[in-house]
Write an enzyme that holds these catalytic residues in place. Structure first.
Site, mmCIF file in Angstrom:
data_model
loop_
_atom_site.group_PDB
_atom_site.id
_atom_site.type_symbol
_atom_site.label_atom_id
_atom_site.label_comp_id
_atom_site.label_asym_id
_atom_site.label_seq_id
_atom_site.Cartn_x
_atom_site.Cartn_y
_atom_site.Cartn_z
ATOM 1 N N CYS A 34 0.827 -1.215 0.000
ATOM 2 C CA CYS A 34 0.000 0.000 0.000
ATOM 3 C C CYS A 34 0.861 1.266 0.000
ATOM 4 C CB CYS A 34 -0.972 -0.040 1.173
ATOM 5 S SG CYS A 34 -2.374 1.098 1.011
ATOM 6 N N ARG A 76 -12.899 5.638 -2.069
ATOM 7 C CA ARG A 76 -12.039 4.598 -1.507
ATOM 8 C C ARG A 76 -12.306 3.275 -2.203
ATOM 9 N NH1 ARG A 76 -8.880 6.442 2.138
ATOM 10 N NH2 ARG A 76 -7.908 4.415 2.395
ATOM 11 N N HIS A 92 -3.504 -6.074 1.890
ATOM 12 C CA HIS A 92 -3.256 -6.158 3.327
ATOM 13 C C HIS A 92 -3.803 -7.484 3.834
ATOM 14 C CE1 HIS A 92 -2.245 -1.875 3.954
ATOM 15 N NE2 HIS A 92 -3.235 -1.571 3.154
#
Length: 246
Positions: free
Chosen positions: A96, A130, A196
């Site tokens: 990320c 997002r 993640h």
């Protein structure tokens, strides 16, 4: 001959979203199970370390605040050493925010430009939406057709240049930018990704790929002993079900 690896964890105190430090724990344990010695060094703001002497380098994700905190240090203190390590084929995993900072630049949604290290040919722009949720990608990184599962939560949209190849093709989720169905980037033995969750516990084949690249760089041709990955594969299948891909 006894094998040993030196693993560097960059900014463990600042870049650790969604349990990213679990990736370092997995690399260590999968090496130890095979009788491979492991030294882990934690390197944060202001620390000067010859990263080219490390076999595996990991940097996790952070929010914009944490990225702003480390940006100068990442480029001016760690930058030349990290770039040297990457060009010398050290195994690198960047998640990320760490992935974004390895690239050319990050353009925030307010128009501010945050320069990256520029060692991999990607660039990122901040979006107003997002990209969040479970992700499944198809990858041929290790020479076979494999799936990777993880969790993404980012507003940055990353685009690949000609100097890298994607880590994989998005089956479920958004990936790099929600548009071109790519996820992550690969340059030499460096992997950048938005996954993640943490990534390696549910994707043991990727952990072993990183270990293999590190060992072969240091010792020449090395083949890892097989492990019983029943638990890890069960976690992988559960993640596939959550993403609606199984």
């Amino acid at each position: 001959m006894g094998y040993s690896l030196r693993i560097c964890h960059l900014y463990p105190d600042l870049m650790n979203l969604y349990g990213d430090r679990g990736n370092v724990m997995v690399l260590r344990q999968r090496a130890l199970w095979r009788g491979i010695g492991v030294e882990i060094i934690n390197v944060s703001l202001g620390d000067r370390t010859d990263l080219a002497e490390c076999d595996i380098i990991f940097v996790g994700g952070g929010q914009d605040k944490e990225q702003s905190l480390i940006c100068h240090d990442f480029r001016m203190v760690k930058g030349s050493s990290l770039a040297e390590a990457i060009e010398a084929d050290a195994a690198v995993l960047a998640i990320c925010g760490g992935y974004q900072l390895l690239g050319q630049k990050y353009l925030t949604h307010t128009g501010e430009e945050m320069p990256g290290l520029g060692v991999i040919d990607v660039w990122t722009r901040g979006g107003t939406r997002r990209l969040i949720g479970n992700v499944v990608i198809q990858s041929d990184l290790d020479g076979s057709d494999q799936t990777l599962v993880g969790f993404e939560n980012h507003s940055g949209q990353t685009f690949l240049g000609s100097g890298v190849r994607p880590l994989g093709r998005v089956i479920s989720g958004n990936g790099n930018n929600g548009q071109d169905r790519t996820e992550g980037a690969v340059y030499r033995n460096t992997v950048g990704t938005y996954l993640h969750g943490s990534l390696l516990p549910k994707n043991p084949w990727l952990a072993d790929w990183l270990l293999t690249q590190a060992l072969q760089r240091k010792y020449g041709e090395v083949e890892l002993a097989a492990l019983d990955d029943e638990l890890e594969e069960s976690a992988h299948r559960a993640a596939l079900r959550r993403a609606g891909s199984q």
